[in-house]
Design an enzyme around this catalytic site. Structure first.
Site, short mmCIF file in Angstrom:
data_model
loop_
_atom_site.label_atom_id
_atom_site.label_comp_id
_atom_site.label_asym_id
_atom_site.label_seq_id
_atom_site.Cartn_x
_atom_site.Cartn_y
_atom_site.Cartn_z
N HIS A 247 26.58 13.28 54.28
CA HIS A 247 25.91 14.10 55.32
C HIS A 247 24.56 13.15 55.80
CE1 HIS A 247 27.53 17.82 55.35
NE2 HIS A 247 27.30 18.29 54.18
N HIS B 264 29.38 13.75 48.72
CA HIS B 264 29.63 14.58 49.86
C HIS B 264 28.12 14.58 50.47
CE1 HIS B 264 30.55 18.73 52.05
NE2 HIS B 264 29.40 18.82 51.88
N GLU B 265 27.29 14.89 49.56
CA GLU B 265 25.82 15.02 50.11
C GLU B 265 25.47 13.68 50.85
OE1 GLU B 265 24.20 17.79 50.49
OE2 GLU B 265 25.74 18.92 49.11
N GLU C 268 31.16 19.59 57.88
CA GLU C 268 31.48 19.69 56.30
C GLU C 268 32.88 18.97 56.03
OE1 GLU C 268 30.03 20.78 53.80
OE2 GLU C 268 28.22 21.39 55.09
ZN LIG Z 1 28.03 19.86 52.71
#
Ligand SMILES: [Zn+2]
Length: 275
Positions: free
Chosen positions: A150, A146-147, A204
């Site tokens: 980004h 997830h990171e 997100e």
């Molecule tokens: Zn996030």
């Protein structure tokens, strides 16, 4: 982020927006099987954002080292690096250059239940998120994927671009309303602009789905992303984990990940399974 860095960032953003107008919408990545193909507003250069992010990251790491809190638990750091190294080769699905990035991962000793990434793939895990949630390798891979998403999608660059768009409006307002009013608005903008801006809900959701694909390709069961968020919600009963303040959890978020399972599970089934 220090006030000085914020000001430096503001000044460089304003000069960038005046000198190099890079108006336009494009996408920073390929779409992957999960379909991350949203067009992004990008008004500042990657280089500018990376330079500032690297300075801030170095500062964070140096401060943690001085405080004796950097990479204290050797086996924990080894574990984080191993999981990162399993994920990184699959970032190439999204963008060809990502395999050559200077990816970094560090653990900072802290009770805080949090983790984050800075532009260019500089990742920090607080020991609290690993220990308090008793994370499995696959759950760590879910957070890390997830990171990484980004960073791959350059979400901070996009957030800063939005601020630039706003600052152009402020520029017009300040000439119309007089300098003092313009200065007041710029001062408030300086407080808001930073690399730590919370990501939007859209970003997100995008990071969730790219993260699922990365972990599945790397051999981590994507269902662990669901158990991770359930653990996070359960933990929030006894004082909300900091991670949740920037990553609002909801039934709809978990549902969106569950809906993607038929798309990402075949990638996991075809992978060298690791967790
Ligand atoms: Zn996030």
């Amino acid at each position: 982020m220090s006030m000085m860095l914020k000001k430096t960032l503001l000044v460089s953003i304003l000069s960038t927006s005046l000198v190099v107008p890079m108006m336009g919408c494009s996408s920073t990545t390929n779409s992957g099987v999960v379909g991350a193909d949203r067009k992004q507003l990008l008004l500042v250069s990657s280089e500018e954002v990376l330079n500032l992010a690297n300075q801030t990251y170095q500062q964070t790491i140096s401060e943690a080292r001085r405080a004796g809190k950097l990479d204290v638990n050797a086996s924990q750091v080894t574990r984080l690096k191993r999981i990162a190294n399993n994920l990184i080769p699959h970032t190439g699905v999204y963008r060809a250059d990502a395999g050559t990035w200077q990816w970094q991962v560090h653990a900072i000793q802290s009770d805080s239940v949090n983790a984050y990434v800075m532009p260019g793939g500089k990742i920090v895990f607080y020991s609290g998120i690993i220990e308090k949630l008793n994370l499995t390798d696959a759950e760590i891979a879910a957070i890390m994927g997830h990171e990484m998403a980004h960073a791959l999608r350059e979400h901070s660059r996009e957030q800063i671009s939005r601020q630039v768009a706003t600052s152009s409006v402020i520029g017009i307002a300040s000439s119309a309303l007089g300098l003092s009013s313009g200065q007041a608005q710029l001062a408030s903008l300086a407080g808001e602009v930073g690399l730590s801006l919370p990501h939007s809900r859209t970003q997100e959701a995008e990071a969730d789905k790219i993260g699922l694909e990365l972990m599945a390709r790397a051999g981590y069961n994507p269902n662990a992303a669901v158990t991770l968020w359930q653990k996070m919600q359960a933990q929030s009963g006894g004082g909300s984990p900091q991670f949740l303040s920037t990553h609002p959890s909801s039934a709809s978020r978990i549902k969106a990940m569950q809906d993607l399972m038929p798309t990402v599970l075949p990638l996991y089934q075809a992978s060298p399974k690791r967790g």
